[in-house]
Design a protein around this motif. Structure first.
Motif, PDB file in Angstrom:
ATOM      1  N   GLN A  89       0.831  -1.182   0.000  1.00  0.00           N
ATOM      2  CA  GLN A  89       0.000   0.000   0.000  1.00  0.00           C
ATOM      3  C   GLN A  89       0.871   1.238   0.000  1.00  0.00           C
ATOM      4  O   GLN A  89       2.007   1.234   0.465  1.00  0.00           O
ATOM      5  N   ALA A  90       0.324   2.332  -0.558  1.00  0.00           N
ATOM      6  CA  ALA A  90       1.049   3.593  -0.532  1.00  0.00           C
ATOM      7  C   ALA A  90       1.259   4.028   0.915  1.00  0.00           C
ATOM      8  O   ALA A  90       0.343   3.970   1.733  1.00  0.00           O
ATOM      9  N   LEU A  91       2.445   4.494   1.223  1.00  0.00           N
ATOM     10  CA  LEU A  91       2.752   4.915   2.584  1.00  0.00           C
ATOM     11  C   LEU A  91       2.301   6.337   2.856  1.00  0.00           C
ATOM     12  O   LEU A  91       2.008   6.695   3.983  1.00  0.00           O
ATOM     13  N   LEU A  92       2.248   7.158   1.794  1.00  0.00           N
ATOM     14  CA  LEU A  92       1.967   8.569   2.012  1.00  0.00           C
ATOM     15  C   LEU A  92       1.421   9.163   0.734  1.00  0.00           C
ATOM     16  O   LEU A  92       1.854   8.825  -0.354  1.00  0.00           O
ATOM     17  N   PHE A  93       0.417  10.020   0.854  1.00  0.00           N
ATOM     18  CA  PHE A  93      -0.091  10.761  -0.300  1.00  0.00           C
ATOM     19  C   PHE A  93      -0.298  12.192   0.149  1.00  0.00           C
ATOM     20  O   PHE A  93      -1.098  12.464   1.041  1.00  0.00           O
ATOM     21  N   ILE A 120       4.997   5.063  -2.883  1.00  0.00           N
ATOM     22  CA  ILE A 120       4.592   3.666  -2.951  1.00  0.00           C
ATOM     23  C   ILE A 120       5.515   2.811  -2.093  1.00  0.00           C
ATOM     24  O   ILE A 120       5.078   1.943  -1.348  1.00  0.00           O
ATOM     25  N   VAL A 121       6.809   3.054  -2.221  1.00  0.00           N
ATOM     26  CA  VAL A 121       7.827   2.358  -1.423  1.00  0.00           C
ATOM     27  C   VAL A 121       8.772   3.410  -0.880  1.00  0.00           C
ATOM     28  O   VAL A 121       9.256   4.273  -1.621  1.00  0.00           O
ATOM     29  N   GLU A 122       9.036   3.357   0.412  1.00  0.00           N
ATOM     30  CA  GLU A 122       9.871   4.386   1.026  1.00  0.00           C
ATOM     31  C   GLU A 122      10.934   3.786   1.943  1.00  0.00           C
ATOM     32  O   GLU A 122      11.531   4.471   2.746  1.00  0.00           O
ATOM     33  N   ASP A 123      11.164   2.464   1.826  1.00  0.00           N
ATOM     34  CA  ASP A 123      12.159   1.826   2.686  1.00  0.00           C
ATOM     35  C   ASP A 123      13.411   1.469   1.881  1.00  0.00           C
ATOM     36  O   ASP A 123      13.618   1.980   0.783  1.00  0.00           O
ATOM     37  N   GLN A 124      14.243   0.593   2.412  1.00  0.00           N
ATOM     38  CA  GLN A 124      15.518   0.262   1.773  1.00  0.00           C
ATOM     39  C   GLN A 124      15.339  -0.477   0.452  1.00  0.00           C
ATOM     40  O   GLN A 124      16.294  -0.619  -0.307  1.00  0.00           O
ATOM     41  N   THR A 125      14.124  -0.946   0.144  1.00  0.00           N
ATOM     42  CA  THR A 125      13.892  -1.635  -1.123  1.00  0.00           C
ATOM     43  C   THR A 125      13.504  -0.670  -2.244  1.00  0.00           C
ATOM     44  O   THR A 125      13.337  -1.086  -3.386  1.00  0.00           O
ATOM     45  N   GLY A 126      13.364   0.597  -1.953  1.00  0.00           N
ATOM     46  CA  GLY A 126      12.894   1.577  -2.932  1.00  0.00           C
ATOM     47  C   GLY A 126      13.943   2.621  -3.245  1.00  0.00           C
ATOM     48  O   GLY A 126      15.125   2.305  -3.257  1.00  0.00           O
ATOM     49  N   LEU A 132       8.954   7.783 -10.285  1.00  0.00           N
ATOM     50  CA  LEU A 132      10.377   7.609  -9.988  1.00  0.00           C
ATOM     51  C   LEU A 132      10.577   6.239  -9.362  1.00  0.00           C
ATOM     52  O   LEU A 132       9.896   5.894  -8.392  1.00  0.00           O
ATOM     53  N   MET A 133      11.503   5.471  -9.935  1.00  0.00           N
ATOM     54  CA  MET A 133      11.883   4.174  -9.367  1.00  0.00           C
ATOM     55  C   MET A 133      13.372   4.205  -9.059  1.00  0.00           C
ATOM     56  O   MET A 133      14.190   4.413  -9.965  1.00  0.00           O
ATOM     57  N   GLY A 134      13.713   4.024  -7.814  1.00  0.00           N
ATOM     58  CA  GLY A 134      15.113   3.989  -7.440  1.00  0.00           C
ATOM     59  C   GLY A 134      15.818   2.769  -8.029  1.00  0.00           C
ATOM     60  O   GLY A 134      15.185   1.748  -8.331  1.00  0.00           O
ATOM     61  N   TRP A 135      17.119   2.885  -8.195  1.00  0.00           N
ATOM     62  CA  TRP A 135      17.921   1.776  -8.721  1.00  0.00           C
ATOM     63  C   TRP A 135      17.709   0.527  -7.872  1.00  0.00           C
ATOM     64  O   TRP A 135      17.545  -0.573  -8.396  1.00  0.00           O
ATOM     65  N   ASN A 136      17.655   0.700  -6.579  1.00  0.00           N
ATOM     66  CA  ASN A 136      17.503  -0.434  -5.663  1.00  0.00           C
ATOM     67  C   ASN A 136      16.161  -1.133  -5.839  1.00  0.00           C
ATOM     68  O   ASN A 136      16.038  -2.332  -5.582  1.00  0.00           O
ATOM     69  N   ALA A 137      15.143  -0.378  -6.282  1.00  0.00           N
ATOM     70  CA  ALA A 137      13.821  -0.979  -6.471  1.00  0.00           C
ATOM     71  C   ALA A 137      13.843  -2.066  -7.540  1.00  0.00           C
ATOM     72  O   ALA A 137      13.033  -2.999  -7.504  1.00  0.00           O
ATOM     73  N   GLN A 138      14.781  -1.967  -8.504  1.00  0.00           N
ATOM     74  CA  GLN A 138      14.866  -2.983  -9.552  1.00  0.00           C
ATOM     75  C   GLN A 138      15.281  -4.343  -8.985  1.00  0.00           C
ATOM     76  O   GLN A 138      15.013  -5.386  -9.587  1.00  0.00           O
ATOM     77  N   LEU A 139      15.931  -4.339  -7.836  1.00  0.00           N
ATOM     78  CA  LEU A 139      16.330  -5.582  -7.191  1.00  0.00           C
ATOM     79  C   LEU A 139      15.167  -6.263  -6.483  1.00  0.00           C
ATOM     80  O   LEU A 139      15.168  -7.483  -6.314  1.00  0.00           O
ATOM     81  N   HIS A 140      14.175  -5.485  -6.085  1.00  0.00           N
ATOM     82  CA  HIS A 140      13.139  -5.998  -5.189  1.00  0.00           C
ATOM     83  C   HIS A 140      11.740  -6.052  -5.792  1.00  0.00           C
ATOM     84  O   HIS A 140      10.866  -6.721  -5.242  1.00  0.00           O
ATOM     85  N   TYR A 141      11.505  -5.347  -6.906  1.00  0.00           N
ATOM     86  CA  TYR A 141      10.164  -5.255  -7.462  1.00  0.00           C
ATOM     87  C   TYR A 141      10.163  -5.475  -8.970  1.00  0.00           C
ATOM     88  O   TYR A 141      11.109  -5.087  -9.674  1.00  0.00           O
ATOM     89  N   ASP A 142       9.088  -6.077  -9.472  1.00  0.00           N
ATOM     90  CA  ASP A 142       8.804  -6.132 -10.898  1.00  0.00           C
ATOM     91  C   ASP A 142       7.697  -5.120 -11.193  1.00  0.00           C
ATOM     92  O   ASP A 142       6.851  -4.832 -10.337  1.00  0.00           O
ATOM     93  N   HIS A 143       7.707  -4.607 -12.420  1.00  0.00           N
ATOM     94  CA  HIS A 143       6.640  -3.694 -12.833  1.00  0.00           C
ATOM     95  C   HIS A 143       6.228  -4.034 -14.259  1.00  0.00           C
ATOM     96  O   HIS A 143       7.035  -4.519 -15.058  1.00  0.00           O
ATOM     97  N   GLY A 144       4.981  -3.801 -14.592  1.00  0.00           N
ATOM     98  CA  GLY A 144       4.484  -4.118 -15.925  1.00  0.00           C
ATOM     99  C   GLY A 144       3.188  -3.378 -16.219  1.00  0.00           C
ATOM    100  O   GLY A 144       2.534  -2.852 -15.311  1.00  0.00           O
ATOM    101  N   ILE A 145       2.829  -3.352 -17.503  1.00  0.00           N
ATOM    102  CA  ILE A 145       1.578  -2.756 -17.965  1.00  0.00           C
ATOM    103  C   ILE A 145       0.761  -3.869 -18.609  1.00  0.00           C
ATOM    104  O   ILE A 145       1.095  -4.325 -19.712  1.00  0.00           O
TER     105      ILE A 145
END
Length: 197
Positions: A2-6, A13-19, A158-171
């Motif tokens: 879930q989104a952490l903040l709006f 969407i992600v605000e920890d060490q995985t993002g 915006l997707m951080g470089w680290n997010a590529q290690l932890h998440y997949d994204h698609g349309i």
């Protein structure tokens, strides 16, 4: 997931060490988003391509083109877009890739960007133009939490470089009709790789 903040058009969407993964709505006006979409649809050096999947050659379900920021023939609309992106993300982007999703049948499978084609710890930023499409973002390891994010015209993701290690994204493909969308991706590639794009 879930989104952490709006707040004020910013959805974290992600605000920890995985993002991080952060969505910015209404970065440009609807009128400017439409003007940029129309210009890129008409002027982009669009290509179709194919790739091997499941031991057979299949068409990639979208159009694409790539530009090096240093290329003197970079369309002026992309120079303007880059200037706007840099107001929000202070990063030395040198590569711009575009995908055109022509209708509801075009898509991109869940994936992460190839890290060997990116400069370490530099983010990726996506500018959306045209029709709204849903991006599915899913954590790779348990708990495999998932977010479905509506990418609206004039927004940035915006997707951080680290997010590529932890998440997949698609349309994903859609069942209902939808108009065309252009995704403009800003990346920092290693110098030799950026020359190819």
């Amino acid at each position: 997931m879930q989104a952490l903040l709006f707040e004020q058009g910013v959805q974290r969407i992600v605000e920890d060490q995985t993002g991080p993964i952060t969505y910015y709505s209404d970065v440009i006006t609807p009128a400017l988003a439409k003007a940029w979409f129309d210009a890129l649809l008409a002027q982009g050096d669009w290509h179709e391509s194919s790739r091997m999947m499941y031991e057979r050659l299949v068409g990639v379900p979208r159009l694409h083109c790539h530009y090096a920021v240093a290329n003197p023939t970079l369309p002026s609309v992309l120079r303007d877009a880059l200037a706007v992106v840099r107001q929000h993300v202070d990063t030395p982007f040198n590569s711009i890739g575009l995908n055109c999703y022509r209708d509801e049948h075009d898509s991109v499978a869940p994936h992460n960007d190839k890290l060997h084609e990116l400069v370490s710890h530099q983010p990726i930023v996506l500018l959306s133009l045209g029709a709204t499409r849903t991006m599915v973002i899913q954590r790779k390891k348990p708990p495999r939490l998932k977010t479905e994010l509506e990418l609206e015209a004039g927004s940035l993701l915006l997707m951080g470089w680290n997010a590529q290690l932890h998440y997949d994204h698609g349309i994903p493909k859609l069942q209902q009709p939808v108009g065309p969308r252009i995704s403009v991706a800003f990346r920092v590639r290693p110098e030799k790789a950026s020359e190819r794009w």
